[in-house]
Motif scaffolding. Structure first.
Motif, PDB file in Angstrom:
ATOM      1  N   ALA A   1      69.902  41.441  36.340  1.00  0.00           N
ATOM      2  CA  ALA A   1      68.829  42.437  36.410  1.00  0.00           C
ATOM      3  C   ALA A   1      68.820  43.306  35.159  1.00  0.00           C
ATOM      4  O   ALA A   1      67.755  43.586  34.594  1.00  0.00           O
ATOM      5  N   ARG A   2      69.992  43.719  34.699  1.00  0.00           N
ATOM      6  CA  ARG A   2      70.075  44.567  33.499  1.00  0.00           C
ATOM      7  C   ARG A   2      69.670  43.797  32.251  1.00  0.00           C
ATOM      8  O   ARG A   2      68.992  44.335  31.380  1.00  0.00           O
ATOM      9  N   LEU A   3      70.088  42.540  32.152  1.00  0.00           N
ATOM     10  CA  LEU A   3      69.721  41.730  30.978  1.00  0.00           C
ATOM     11  C   LEU A   3      68.223  41.453  30.944  1.00  0.00           C
ATOM     12  O   LEU A   3      67.615  41.471  29.871  1.00  0.00           O
ATOM     13  N   LEU A   4      67.617  41.213  32.107  1.00  0.00           N
ATOM     14  CA  LEU A   4      66.163  40.999  32.135  1.00  0.00           C
ATOM     15  C   LEU A   4      65.424  42.275  31.738  1.00  0.00           C
ATOM     16  O   LEU A   4      64.417  42.215  31.027  1.00  0.00           O
ATOM     17  N   ALA A   5      65.938  43.429  32.147  1.00  0.00           N
ATOM     18  CA  ALA A   5      65.329  44.707  31.741  1.00  0.00           C
ATOM     19  C   ALA A   5      65.489  44.903  30.234  1.00  0.00           C
ATOM     20  O   ALA A   5      64.567  45.365  29.550  1.00  0.00           O
ATOM     21  N   LEU A   6      66.646  44.529  29.705  1.00  0.00           N
ATOM     22  CA  LEU A   6      66.901  44.632  28.268  1.00  0.00           C
ATOM     23  C   LEU A   6      65.969  43.708  27.498  1.00  0.00           C
ATOM     24  O   LEU A   6      65.417  44.080  26.463  1.00  0.00           O
ATOM     25  N   ARG A   7      65.741  42.536  28.036  1.00  0.00           N
ATOM     26  CA  ARG A   7      64.823  41.577  27.424  1.00  0.00           C
ATOM     27  C   ARG A   7      63.410  42.175  27.346  1.00  0.00           C
ATOM     28  O   ARG A   7      62.743  42.096  26.313  1.00  0.00           O
ATOM     29  N   ARG A   8      62.958  42.797  28.446  1.00  0.00           N
ATOM     30  CA  ARG A   8      61.638  43.449  28.442  1.00  0.00           C
ATOM     31  C   ARG A   8      61.597  44.559  27.398  1.00  0.00           C
ATOM     32  O   ARG A   8      60.611  44.718  26.681  1.00  0.00           O
ATOM     33  N   LEU A   9      62.670  45.336  27.297  1.00  0.00           N
ATOM     34  CA  LEU A   9      62.749  46.420  26.324  1.00  0.00           C
ATOM     35  C   LEU A   9      62.629  45.864  24.896  1.00  0.00           C
ATOM     36  O   LEU A   9      61.924  46.425  24.062  1.00  0.00           O
ATOM     37  N   ILE A  10      63.286  44.745  24.619  1.00  0.00           N
ATOM     38  CA  ILE A  10      63.240  44.134  23.279  1.00  0.00           C
ATOM     39  C   ILE A  10      61.810  43.684  22.959  1.00  0.00           C
ATOM     40  O   ILE A  10      61.283  43.990  21.885  1.00  0.00           O
ATOM     41  N   PHE A  11      61.162  42.978  23.898  1.00  0.00           N
ATOM     42  CA  PHE A  11      59.791  42.517  23.655  1.00  0.00           C
ATOM     43  C   PHE A  11      58.833  43.697  23.508  1.00  0.00           C
ATOM     44  O   PHE A  11      57.970  43.694  22.636  1.00  0.00           O
ATOM     45  N   ASP A  12      58.996  44.708  24.359  1.00  0.00           N
ATOM     46  CA  ASP A  12      58.139  45.890  24.312  1.00  0.00           C
ATOM     47  C   ASP A  12      58.318  46.634  22.987  1.00  0.00           C
ATOM     48  O   ASP A  12      57.349  47.055  22.356  1.00  0.00           O
ATOM     49  N   THR A  13      59.559  46.777  22.562  1.00  0.00           N
ATOM     50  CA  THR A  13      59.849  47.461  21.299  1.00  0.00           C
ATOM     51  C   THR A  13      59.245  46.681  20.129  1.00  0.00           C
ATOM     52  O   THR A  13      58.659  47.276  19.217  1.00  0.00           O
ATOM     53  N   ALA A  14      59.354  45.358  20.165  1.00  0.00           N
ATOM     54  CA  ALA A  14      58.770  44.527  19.098  1.00  0.00           C
ATOM     55  C   ALA A  14      57.261  44.736  19.034  1.00  0.00           C
ATOM     56  O   ALA A  14      56.689  44.866  17.947  1.00  0.00           O
ATOM     57  N   LYS A  15      56.638  44.774  20.209  1.00  0.00           N
ATOM     58  CA  LYS A  15      55.185  44.922  20.288  1.00  0.00           C
ATOM     59  C   LYS A  15      54.723  46.266  19.712  1.00  0.00           C
ATOM     60  O   LYS A  15      53.653  46.366  19.140  1.00  0.00           O
ATOM     61  N   THR A  16      55.538  47.305  19.871  1.00  0.00           N
ATOM     62  CA  THR A  16      55.126  48.650  19.461  1.00  0.00           C
ATOM     63  C   THR A  16      55.735  49.082  18.125  1.00  0.00           C
ATOM     64  O   THR A  16      55.563  50.228  17.722  1.00  0.00           O
ATOM     65  N   THR A  17      56.432  48.180  17.445  1.00  0.00           N
ATOM     66  CA  THR A  17      57.047  48.512  16.155  1.00  0.00           C
ATOM     67  C   THR A  17      56.278  47.826  15.034  1.00  0.00           C
ATOM     68  O   THR A  17      56.172  46.596  15.005  1.00  0.00           O
ATOM     69  N   LYS A  18      55.749  48.636  14.131  1.00  0.00           N
ATOM     70  CA  LYS A  18      54.929  48.141  13.018  1.00  0.00           C
ATOM     71  C   LYS A  18      55.716  47.137  12.159  1.00  0.00           C
ATOM     72  O   LYS A  18      56.860  47.370  11.804  1.00  0.00           O
ATOM     73  N   GLY A  19      55.056  46.019  11.847  1.00  0.00           N
ATOM     74  CA  GLY A  19      55.630  45.043  10.926  1.00  0.00           C
ATOM     75  C   GLY A  19      56.468  43.960  11.556  1.00  0.00           C
ATOM     76  O   GLY A  19      56.915  43.048  10.865  1.00  0.00           O
ATOM     77  N   VAL A  20      56.700  44.020  12.877  1.00  0.00           N
ATOM     78  CA  VAL A  20      57.609  43.061  13.521  1.00  0.00           C
ATOM     79  C   VAL A  20      56.916  41.752  13.883  1.00  0.00           C
ATOM     80  O   VAL A  20      57.451  40.678  13.642  1.00  0.00           O
ATOM     81  N   GLY A  21      55.730  41.818  14.468  1.00  0.00           N
ATOM     82  CA  GLY A  21      55.034  40.604  14.879  1.00  0.00           C
ATOM     83  C   GLY A  21      55.635  40.004  16.141  1.00  0.00           C
ATOM     84  O   GLY A  21      56.467  40.621  16.797  1.00  0.00           O
ATOM     85  N   ALA A  22      55.210  38.791  16.452  1.00  0.00           N
ATOM     86  CA  ALA A  22      55.667  38.109  17.664  1.00  0.00           C
ATOM     87  C   ALA A  22      57.139  37.734  17.551  1.00  0.00           C
ATOM     88  O   ALA A  22      57.607  37.357  16.478  1.00  0.00           O
ATOM     89  N   LEU A  23      57.847  37.846  18.671  1.00  0.00           N
ATOM     90  CA  LEU A  23      59.252  37.439  18.707  1.00  0.00           C
ATOM     91  C   LEU A  23      59.376  36.006  19.191  1.00  0.00           C
ATOM     92  O   LEU A  23      58.568  35.545  19.991  1.00  0.00           O
ATOM     93  N   GLU A  24      60.399  35.339  18.725  1.00  0.00           N
ATOM     94  CA  GLU A  24      60.750  34.025  19.242  1.00  0.00           C
ATOM     95  C   GLU A  24      61.990  34.205  20.106  1.00  0.00           C
ATOM     96  O   GLU A  24      62.974  34.803  19.663  1.00  0.00           O
ATOM     97  N   GLU A  25      61.929  33.711  21.342  1.00  0.00           N
ATOM     98  CA  GLU A  25      63.084  33.762  22.238  1.00  0.00           C
ATOM     99  C   GLU A  25      63.705  32.378  22.269  1.00  0.00           C
ATOM    100  O   GLU A  25      63.016  31.388  22.501  1.00  0.00           O
ATOM    101  N   THR A  26      64.996  32.315  22.021  1.00  0.00           N
ATOM    102  CA  THR A  26      65.692  31.041  21.960  1.00  0.00           C
ATOM    103  C   THR A  26      67.143  31.272  22.383  1.00  0.00           C
ATOM    104  O   THR A  26      67.508  32.383  22.763  1.00  0.00           O
ATOM    105  N   LEU A  27      67.964  30.237  22.303  1.00  0.00           N
ATOM    106  CA  LEU A  27      69.398  30.398  22.556  1.00  0.00           C
ATOM    107  C   LEU A  27      70.158  30.226  21.251  1.00  0.00           C
ATOM    108  O   LEU A  27      69.890  29.292  20.490  1.00  0.00           O
ATOM    109  N   LYS A  28      71.061  31.142  20.969  1.00  0.00           N
ATOM    110  CA  LYS A  28      72.002  31.014  19.850  1.00  0.00           C
ATOM    111  C   LYS A  28      73.378  31.280  20.429  1.00  0.00           C
ATOM    112  O   LYS A  28      73.580  32.296  21.091  1.00  0.00           O
TER     113      LYS A  28
END
Length: 139
Positions: A21-48
């Motif tokens: 639950a916490r990791l999924l919330a963190l994931r939403r926070l990362i995508f939301d932050t990317a969306k609202t941060t100038k210059g970032v653009g779309a994120l790619e989600e993958t496994l590393k």
């Protein structure tokens, strides 16, 4: 937020419930932050390294962010950053109250209150890490 790749979904589904639950919330926070941060653009989600990872593949503006449970400590999870950057060093100066692992991670507890504002700022700094370097290098 884009649909996850099946491999990423499988990793999320394997986490214990409170950490998942916490990791999924963190994931939403990362995508939301990317969306609202100038210059970032779309994120790619993958496994590393078997961890859900977030890359600024479109703009190359930032450093990869990974999230995962802390294997050695039940109920702990972390946001991992590239250890060759000065990101965690910067975060330590800005937010000495957060818990860190060396120069590579912010540690969080599944039972603790999420320091959302601080995490958003740290994520934004990571997602724009290369923009800052390019600007400074162009002077």
């Amino acid at each position: 937020m884009a649909a996850s790749a099946p491999a990423v979904e499988a990793v999320f589904n394997a986490y214990p419930k409170p950490v998942k639950a916490r990791l999924l919330a963190l994931r939403r926070l990362i995508f939301d932050t990317a969306k609202t941060t100038k210059g970032v653009g779309a994120l790619e989600e993958t496994l590393k390294w078997g961890q859900p990872s977030y890359l600024t593949a479109e703009t190359k503006s930032g450093s990869t962010i990974r999230i995962d449970q802390v294997k050695a400590e039940a109920g702990q999870y972390a946001v991992y950053f590239h250890c060759q950057t000065n990101l965690v060093e910067t975060f330590r100066e800005l937010y000495p109250e957060l818990r860190y692992e060396g120069n590579r991670a912010i540690l969080l507890g599944a039972e603790d209150k999420v320091p959302e504002a601080e995490l958003r700022h740290c994520v934004a700094l990571a997602l724009t890490y290369h923009l800052g370097k390019r600007k400074n290098g162009a002077k």
